[in-house]
Scaffold this motif. Structure first.
Motif, mmCIF file in Angstrom:
data_model
loop_
_atom_site.group_PDB
_atom_site.id
_atom_site.type_symbol
_atom_site.label_atom_id
_atom_site.label_comp_id
_atom_site.label_asym_id
_atom_site.label_seq_id
_atom_site.Cartn_x
_atom_site.Cartn_y
_atom_site.Cartn_z
ATOM 1 N N THR A 153 0.768 -1.083 0.039
ATOM 2 C CA THR A 153 0.028 -0.020 0.073
ATOM 3 C C THR A 153 0.857 1.257 0.037
ATOM 4 O O THR A 153 1.793 1.295 0.648
ATOM 5 N N GLY A 154 0.594 2.036 -1.082
ATOM 6 C CA GLY A 154 1.105 3.406 -0.929
ATOM 7 C C GLY A 154 2.584 3.402 -1.643
ATOM 8 O O GLY A 154 3.050 4.629 -1.920
ATOM 9 N N MET A 155 3.357 2.373 -2.016
ATOM 10 C CA MET A 155 4.528 2.355 -2.386
ATOM 11 C C MET A 155 4.922 2.750 -3.750
ATOM 12 O O MET A 155 5.969 3.254 -4.162
ATOM 13 N N ALA A 156 3.715 2.629 -4.572
ATOM 14 C CA ALA A 156 3.844 3.238 -6.169
ATOM 15 C C ALA A 156 3.228 4.447 -6.339
ATOM 16 O O ALA A 156 3.038 5.006 -7.378
ATOM 17 N N LYS A 157 3.268 5.235 -4.989
ATOM 18 C CA LYS A 157 2.745 6.653 -5.314
ATOM 19 C C LYS A 157 3.696 7.704 -4.592
ATOM 20 O O LYS A 157 4.094 7.427 -3.494
ATOM 21 N N PRO A 158 4.035 8.610 -5.347
ATOM 22 C CA PRO A 158 3.787 8.979 -6.742
ATOM 23 C C PRO A 158 4.742 8.046 -7.745
ATOM 24 O O PRO A 158 3.867 7.666 -8.708
ATOM 25 N N VAL A 159 5.746 7.428 -7.128
ATOM 26 C CA VAL A 159 6.389 6.402 -8.111
ATOM 27 C C VAL A 159 7.311 5.647 -7.633
ATOM 28 O O VAL A 159 8.000 6.005 -6.390
ATOM 29 N N THR B 298 10.552 3.873 -3.125
ATOM 30 C CA THR B 298 9.277 4.861 -3.547
ATOM 31 C C THR B 298 10.148 6.286 -3.382
ATOM 32 O O THR B 298 10.862 6.543 -2.456
ATOM 33 N N THR B 299 9.956 6.970 -4.405
ATOM 34 C CA THR B 299 10.263 8.341 -4.397
ATOM 35 C C THR B 299 9.031 9.459 -4.487
ATOM 36 O O THR B 299 8.254 9.103 -4.873
ATOM 37 N N THR B 300 9.644 10.685 -4.062
ATOM 38 C CA THR B 300 8.641 11.700 -3.845
ATOM 39 C C THR B 300 8.901 12.654 -5.010
ATOM 40 O O THR B 300 8.170 13.835 -5.215
ATOM 41 N N ALA B 301 10.203 12.454 -5.794
ATOM 42 C CA ALA B 301 10.356 13.384 -6.661
ATOM 43 C C ALA B 301 9.321 13.104 -7.731
ATOM 44 O O ALA B 301 9.104 12.341 -8.173
ATOM 45 N N ALA B 302 9.803 14.112 -8.766
ATOM 46 C CA ALA B 302 9.174 13.897 -10.070
ATOM 47 C C ALA B 302 9.273 12.625 -10.711
ATOM 48 O O ALA B 302 10.425 12.186 -10.694
#
Length: 644
Positions: free
Chosen positions: A117-123, A137-141
């Motif tokens: 859960t949540g690991m592919a958001k945003p990417v 999991t990254t929070t960058a663009a």
């Protein structure tokens, strides 16, 4: 064997089985295509990356998740180029906790990634190497269609440092994990599965009850209870159902084993000998599977701006030369065009190398256009230590003047760097053969020498007004401890008796041996603290030229390296029974190496030895590799192994 969607317990549900095709239906190199980035937000976009050296057709390939059967998709291109990217939007939505499986047109599983859960958001993206790095999991663009490095966190989670390191499908069906991190990782709840969709995931601990954690720098092995086939995969997930690592191999791989070369970071290759539970031997060839790193010899492309220089002065290998005694495989060990500087934007001319004996995780490098670099290992590559200088430090002659043509360097007993220069690049027709002492702990972006010893007058043959002759001076230097000279009975050429260091009270605890490119001789000096020096004479290496010099405590030898001018050779010198320093044995480079101006060479200290081997590093002064379009074009550093 290879089939379709796979089953993991917990958050994941059973996929739909696809028919198993004949192996011939799969395009060559399919196992080199890796899922590289995925998002379950909005577009549900997926990125594929080709780690191999040849393009791979993905015509007719399909995709599934944990609830829909394999579906066709519309990629941005029908072929994934070598070291290139292709993207597509998933034909079905991807969930908050889900998986993604890629198949060939015949139904063979190519790659798979699972997330909680949540690991592919945003990417979710591979970090530490496109197609090979750790899933985080990254929070960058998002970086779809381009390298992932910009979106990677500063430090990877401990679990992400664990890699599948070796796998065998020869009946024992064993999997080896390696922890490349600095702390132990618990794996008691981790699971794995192969490419047979009739198999449920098995736990690592049930396959090997004693395997519940992996120490930092250590290994864990377990026998697969699922059985592994001739063309198959292993997918490893953590206790939350997130993919940690994977490997896929084609027919003929994994027998006797497939292993990462280099150990823990490199591409998977079929080995000639399994080394389960220890460092990989990299004794095989070819490519059964995929993984990190980049081996020499494949195709590629130069993607950023630098100007490689083709080799010059190539000559044949001298008679009596022995084959390289270390591993046969060599990996590229730096980023492309990594050494661009304000005085050398071409990004080449990296020459001298020296491991720091007090800290073998540090490799010092000299660039000809008066720069020094402190390099540290990151994801299998040597990169500039940002805490010292991410772009290198410029060096000057005393008083802050000129541009030393810095060619060789060594680390003295005091931890200082001793650098040779053969001319001032602002006056390149005039020789200036000096050894300079620099304190690497000094602040600032420019370093000036504590001492300089100028030997220019000893080599009048270089002072002809020709920049070519002026460029044939001191090419390398090595610090050699007095203790080695005395223990081996070296006869002092100045006295004709056994060398007595006490006769030279200002020289410190060792001598410096500088290599002259002009004629392949070594010149021994005592460098005195008052700026004077003692000359102990010239030593023949038996070779026409010298490109670098090092003292190797492991073999107890002085090593004089010659580049393509002598057939890419390394001459190990000893003290003979008469007390003279003479050649002992000469080795070629590994056969896979390019024949270039390889002007730097360093052997890691024996304290770094694993299973009888340690690292050897070379520099390509022209970053030419095998030429335009090759995987090595634009790279300066190569890494291999040498016996302890």
């Amino acid at each position: 064997m290879c089939a379709a969607a796979l089953t993991l317990s917990g958050l994941l549900v059973t996929g739909v089985v696809a028919a198993q095709p004949a192996a011939a239906a799969d395009p060559a190199g399919y196992q080199n295509v890796r899922i590289n980035e995925v998002t379950s937000s909005n577009s549900d976009t997926v990125e594929l990356y080709n780690t191999g050296s040849t393009a791979v057709s993905i015509s007719g390939w399909k995709v599934s998740d944990d609830s829909f059967s394999p579906q066709s998709f519309s990629p941005s291109a029908g072929t994934v180029p070598a070291h290139g990217f292709v993207t597509f939007d998933s034909p079905k939505g991807l969930g908050d906790s889900d998986k993604l499986v890629i198949y060939t047109s015949g139904g063979t599983v190519v790659d798979r990634v699972d997330w909680a859960t949540g690991m592919a958001k945003p990417v979710m993206a591979r970090c530490g190497g496109d197609g090979t790095g750790a899933w985080v999991t990254t929070t960058a663009a998002t970086t779809f269609g381009a390298a992932n490095a910009a979106g990677c966190p500063a430090s990877l989670p401990a679990a992400s440092q664990v890699r599948i390191n070796e796998v065998t499908s020869d009946g024992a069906d064993t999997v080896e994990l390696y922890n490349g991190g600095s702390s132990a990782v618990g794996i008691g709840s981790w699971k794995y599965v192969d490419s047979d969709t009739g198999h449920s995931a098995a736990s690592v601990s049930s396959s090997s009850p004693s395997t519940t954690s992996i120490p930092a720098g250590g290994y864990a092995t377990f026998a697969s209870t699922l059985g592994l086939g001739d063309n198959d995969s292993v997918f490893l997930t953590d206790g939350n159902g997130n993919t940690v690592d994977s490997v896929t191999w084609a027919a003929g791989g994994a027998k006797p084993s497939d292993e990462r070369c280099a150990n823990g970071t490199g591409d998977f290759r079929t080995a000639t000998t399994a080394t389960l539970g220890g460092a990989n031997s990299c004794s095989g060839g070819g490519g059964g599977g995929t993984g990190g790193g980049q081996l020499l010899g494949g195709g590629g492309s130069l993607t950023s701006g630098c100007t490689p220089e083709a080799p010059t002065g190539t000559a044949s290998t001298p008679a009596g030369t022995s084959a390289w005694p270390g591993g046969l495989d060599v990996t590229i060990a730096d980023n492309v065009c990594a050494f661009t500087t304000s005085t050398g934007p071409e990004g080449r001319d990296v020459s001298g190398l020296a491991f720091d004996p007090a800290n073998p995780s540090v490799l010092w490098a000299a660039k000809n256009k008066n720069w020094l670099f402190k390099l540290v290992k990151s994801n299998g590559k040597w990169i500039p230590d940002a805490s010292w200088s991410a772009t290198g430090k410029q060096i000057r002659f005393p008083g802050g003047s000129g541009e030393p043509d810095s060619e060789g360097l060594t680390v003295g007993a005091n931890g200082h760097l001793y650098v040779t220069s053969e001319r001032d690049n602002t006056k390149n027709t005039v020789p200036k053969d000096t050894i300079m002492e620099f304190d690497p702990t000094a602040g600032g972006s420019t370093l000036t020498p504590i001492h300089q010893w100028d030997m220019t007058s000893q080599f009048p043959q270089l002072d002809t007004g020709s920049k070519d002759d002026a460029n044939l001076g001191f090419e390398g230097v090595a610090y050699v401890p007095d203790s080695w000279l005395t223990a081996n009975g070296w006869v002092d050429p100045l006295t004709g008796a056994a060398y007595n260091p006490a006769n030279y009270p200002l020289h410190g605890s060792g001598l410096f041996f500088a290599g002259l490119e002009w004629d392949g001789t070594l010149h021994a000096y005592g460098l005195n603290s008052d700026g004077t020096f003692t000359t102990f004479g010239a030593i023949s290496t038996g070779k026409a030229s010298v490109a670098d010099v090092t003292f190797d405590a492991g073999t107890q030898r002085i090593v004089a390296t010659c580049d393509n001018a002598c057939g890419e050779t390394h001459t190990f010198l000893k003290v003979n029974a008469a007390g003279a320093i003479v050649p002992d044995v000469t080795y070629t480079n590994p056969a896979v190496m390019p024949v270039d101006n390889l002007e730097g060479f360093a052997l890691a200290p024996t304290s770094t030895c694993v299973n009888g081997s340690r690292e050897a590093v070379w520099t390509d002064d022209g970053i030419y590799g095998f030429g335009s379009g090759s995987s090595s074009y634009g790279h300066a550093l190569y890494s291999g192994t040498f016996p302890c």
